[in-house]
Design a protein around this motif. Sequence first.
Motif, PDB file in Angstrom:
ATOM      1  N   MET A 217       1.344 121.949  61.696  1.00  0.00           N
ATOM      2  CA  MET A 217       2.063 122.136  60.435  1.00  0.00           C
ATOM      3  C   MET A 217       1.132 121.885  59.254  1.00  0.00           C
ATOM      4  O   MET A 217       0.269 121.019  59.315  1.00  0.00           O
ATOM      5  N   LYS A 218       1.338 122.657  58.192  1.00  0.00           N
ATOM      6  CA  LYS A 218       0.566 122.461  56.968  1.00  0.00           C
ATOM      7  C   LYS A 218       1.420 121.758  55.918  1.00  0.00           C
ATOM      8  O   LYS A 218       2.609 122.020  55.794  1.00  0.00           O
ATOM      9  N   TYR A 219       0.783 120.874  55.167  1.00  0.00           N
ATOM     10  CA  TYR A 219       1.431 120.200  54.050  1.00  0.00           C
ATOM     11  C   TYR A 219       0.659 120.507  52.773  1.00  0.00           C
ATOM     12  O   TYR A 219      -0.572 120.650  52.797  1.00  0.00           O
ATOM     13  N   ALA A 220       1.374 120.577  51.675  1.00  0.00           N
ATOM     14  CA  ALA A 220       0.736 120.702  50.366  1.00  0.00           C
ATOM     15  C   ALA A 220       1.193 119.545  49.491  1.00  0.00           C
ATOM     16  O   ALA A 220       2.370 119.179  49.497  1.00  0.00           O
ATOM     17  N   ILE A 221       0.256 118.970  48.765  1.00  0.00           N
ATOM     18  CA  ILE A 221       0.551 117.941  47.771  1.00  0.00           C
ATOM     19  C   ILE A 221       0.206 118.537  46.417  1.00  0.00           C
ATOM     20  O   ILE A 221      -0.898 119.055  46.228  1.00  0.00           O
ATOM     21  N   VAL A 222       1.142 118.477  45.476  1.00  0.00           N
ATOM     22  CA  VAL A 222       0.910 119.042  44.149  1.00  0.00           C
ATOM     23  C   VAL A 222       1.150 117.969  43.100  1.00  0.00           C
ATOM     24  O   VAL A 222       2.281 117.486  42.945  1.00  0.00           O
ATOM     25  N   THR A 223       0.109 117.555  42.395  1.00  0.00           N
ATOM     26  CA  THR A 223       0.302 116.600  41.297  1.00  0.00           C
ATOM     27  C   THR A 223       0.680 117.380  40.038  1.00  0.00           C
ATOM     28  O   THR A 223       0.284 118.523  39.850  1.00  0.00           O
ATOM     29  N   GLY A 224       1.474 116.739  39.198  1.00  0.00           N
ATOM     30  CA  GLY A 224       1.940 117.431  37.993  1.00  0.00           C
ATOM     31  C   GLY A 224       2.849 118.594  38.332  1.00  0.00           C
ATOM     32  O   GLY A 224       2.857 119.623  37.650  1.00  0.00           O
ATOM     33  N   ALA A 225       3.657 118.430  39.386  1.00  0.00           N
ATOM     34  CA  ALA A 225       4.486 119.538  39.880  1.00  0.00           C
ATOM     35  C   ALA A 225       5.769 119.753  39.077  1.00  0.00           C
ATOM     36  O   ALA A 225       6.479 120.715  39.313  1.00  0.00           O
TER      37      ALA A 225
ATOM     38  N   GLU B 154       1.387 105.732  50.511  1.00  0.00           N
ATOM     39  CA  GLU B 154       2.686 106.062  51.108  1.00  0.00           C
ATOM     40  C   GLU B 154       2.759 107.549  51.440  1.00  0.00           C
ATOM     41  O   GLU B 154       3.241 107.930  52.510  1.00  0.00           O
ATOM     42  N   VAL B 155       2.262 108.392  50.529  1.00  0.00           N
ATOM     43  CA  VAL B 155       2.242 109.842  50.775  1.00  0.00           C
ATOM     44  C   VAL B 155       1.419 110.146  52.026  1.00  0.00           C
ATOM     45  O   VAL B 155       1.828 110.925  52.895  1.00  0.00           O
ATOM     46  N   ALA B 156       0.252 109.523  52.117  1.00  0.00           N
ATOM     47  CA  ALA B 156      -0.623 109.741  53.272  1.00  0.00           C
ATOM     48  C   ALA B 156       0.062 109.309  54.565  1.00  0.00           C
ATOM     49  O   ALA B 156      -0.033 109.990  55.594  1.00  0.00           O
ATOM     50  N   HIS B 157       0.765 108.184  54.523  1.00  0.00           N
ATOM     51  CA  HIS B 157       1.472 107.699  55.710  1.00  0.00           C
ATOM     52  C   HIS B 157       2.524 108.705  56.154  1.00  0.00           C
ATOM     53  O   HIS B 157       2.626 109.022  57.353  1.00  0.00           O
ATOM     54  N   VAL B 158       3.286 109.218  55.202  1.00  0.00           N
ATOM     55  CA  VAL B 158       4.341 110.195  55.501  1.00  0.00           C
ATOM     56  C   VAL B 158       3.754 111.449  56.145  1.00  0.00           C
ATOM     57  O   VAL B 158       4.281 111.975  57.133  1.00  0.00           O
ATOM     58  N   ILE B 159       2.647 111.930  55.599  1.00  0.00           N
ATOM     59  CA  ILE B 159       2.062 113.181  56.090  1.00  0.00           C
ATOM     60  C   ILE B 159       1.326 112.998  57.409  1.00  0.00           C
ATOM     61  O   ILE B 159       1.548 113.740  58.371  1.00  0.00           O
ATOM     62  N   PHE B 160       0.450 112.021  57.491  1.00  0.00           N
ATOM     63  CA  PHE B 160      -0.415 111.888  58.669  1.00  0.00           C
ATOM     64  C   PHE B 160       0.344 111.500  59.936  1.00  0.00           C
ATOM     65  O   PHE B 160      -0.117 111.788  61.045  1.00  0.00           O
ATOM     66  N   LYS B 161       1.510 110.865  59.790  1.00  0.00           N
ATOM     67  CA  LYS B 161       2.264 110.516  61.000  1.00  0.00           C
ATOM     68  C   LYS B 161       2.765 111.771  61.716  1.00  0.00           C
ATOM     69  O   LYS B 161       3.083 111.721  62.911  1.00  0.00           O
ATOM     70  N   GLY B 162       2.795 112.904  60.985  1.00  0.00           N
ATOM     71  CA  GLY B 162       3.191 114.169  61.599  1.00  0.00           C
ATOM     72  C   GLY B 162       2.025 114.940  62.180  1.00  0.00           C
ATOM     73  O   GLY B 162       2.205 116.070  62.654  1.00  0.00           O
ATOM     74  N   GLU B 163       0.836 114.351  62.158  1.00  0.00           N
ATOM     75  CA  GLU B 163      -0.390 114.973  62.674  1.00  0.00           C
ATOM     76  C   GLU B 163      -0.525 116.422  62.185  1.00  0.00           C
ATOM     77  O   GLU B 163      -0.560 117.363  62.980  1.00  0.00           O
ATOM     78  N   PRO B 164      -0.627 116.596  60.872  1.00  0.00           N
ATOM     79  CA  PRO B 164      -0.702 117.944  60.302  1.00  0.00           C
ATOM     80  C   PRO B 164      -2.007 118.656  60.640  1.00  0.00           C
ATOM     81  O   PRO B 164      -3.052 118.014  60.793  1.00  0.00           O
ATOM     82  N   GLU B 165      -1.911 119.955  60.740  1.00  0.00           N
ATOM     83  CA  GLU B 165      -3.091 120.785  60.988  1.00  0.00           C
ATOM     84  C   GLU B 165      -3.985 120.827  59.751  1.00  0.00           C
ATOM     85  O   GLU B 165      -5.209 120.759  59.839  1.00  0.00           O
ATOM     86  N   GLU B 166      -3.347 120.932  58.589  1.00  0.00           N
ATOM     87  CA  GLU B 166      -4.096 121.031  57.333  1.00  0.00           C
ATOM     88  C   GLU B 166      -3.285 120.445  56.194  1.00  0.00           C
ATOM     89  O   GLU B 166      -2.052 120.549  56.171  1.00  0.00           O
ATOM     90  N   ILE B 167      -3.994 119.833  55.243  1.00  0.00           N
ATOM     91  CA  ILE B 167      -3.368 119.344  54.014  1.00  0.00           C
ATOM     92  C   ILE B 167      -4.030 120.046  52.835  1.00  0.00           C
ATOM     93  O   ILE B 167      -5.259 120.033  52.705  1.00  0.00           O
ATOM     94  N   LEU B 168      -3.217 120.662  51.997  1.00  0.00           N
ATOM     95  CA  LEU B 168      -3.696 121.285  50.770  1.00  0.00           C
ATOM     96  C   LEU B 168      -3.406 120.324  49.627  1.00  0.00           C
ATOM     97  O   LEU B 168      -2.247 120.015  49.349  1.00  0.00           O
TER      98      LEU B 168
END
Length: 252
Positions: free
Chosen positions: A1-9, A69-83
């Motif tokens: 799964m891919k995740y995207a993080i957007v600051t100033g969203a 906290e964001v990193a914990h939420v995302i990495f526990k799902g073992e993502p393929e890629e983070i944007l």
Amino acid sequence: MKYAIVTGASKGLGEAITKRLFEEQMAVISVSRTENEELKKLAAEKGVNYRHFSCNLSLDKEIQEVFMEVAHVIFKGEPEEILLFNNAGVIEPIHTVGSLDQTPTIRNIKVNLIAPILITNLFLNKAQHTNTTIQVINVTSGAAVHPIEGWSVYCSSKAGLNMFTQTAALEQWELGTNHKIFAFSPGVMDTKMQETIRSSSQDAFKDLEKFIEFKEKNVLLKADVVAGALVDLVLSGTVESGKVYHINDLLK
């Protein structure tokens, strides 16, 4: 799964990027001081994985706490890629050197430069122990390479962001990772930042009339057009790490 993080969203280009990522059915984490309720509603309608984290990017302690906290939420799902879209930015203070206010000057450097450095550092560190690939997109400006009277702080912070991008990309290449880091200059867009620029004083900003004309002559780029071109580039798989991309080159 891919995740995207957007600051100033919550507004402007960040909001447009998030909406385009929803079209790609991508899981998105939005980070800004306040949540955009329209994005929350749109995510529910489209059935996409969306979550908002409130963060003041001018506070380094808050950056560390929130993004851990964001990193914990995302990495526990073992993502393929983070944007990672380091999009949040501020233009103020708009004034000549010698008349700068200390508080907005420090805030500008923290939001435009220090925050992207800290966030990128955190995610590259966490990725060392996983199979996740990180793609970092640092939103820069033409002001990073063209001095503009009244914008000394903004020009300097974006120039620093460009150099950070190029240096970090070089380091990742030397380390032999698959991570990519590049900068993107979105041009002159029709956003709240442009409203701030147009509301500045002629004494503080010599080119004020030119930016007023941009609006009057309807030559400002639409945020959704810019966001579409950027996301297309990110998903193309052809990104050159360390490069500074310009919107005019992508819209040719």
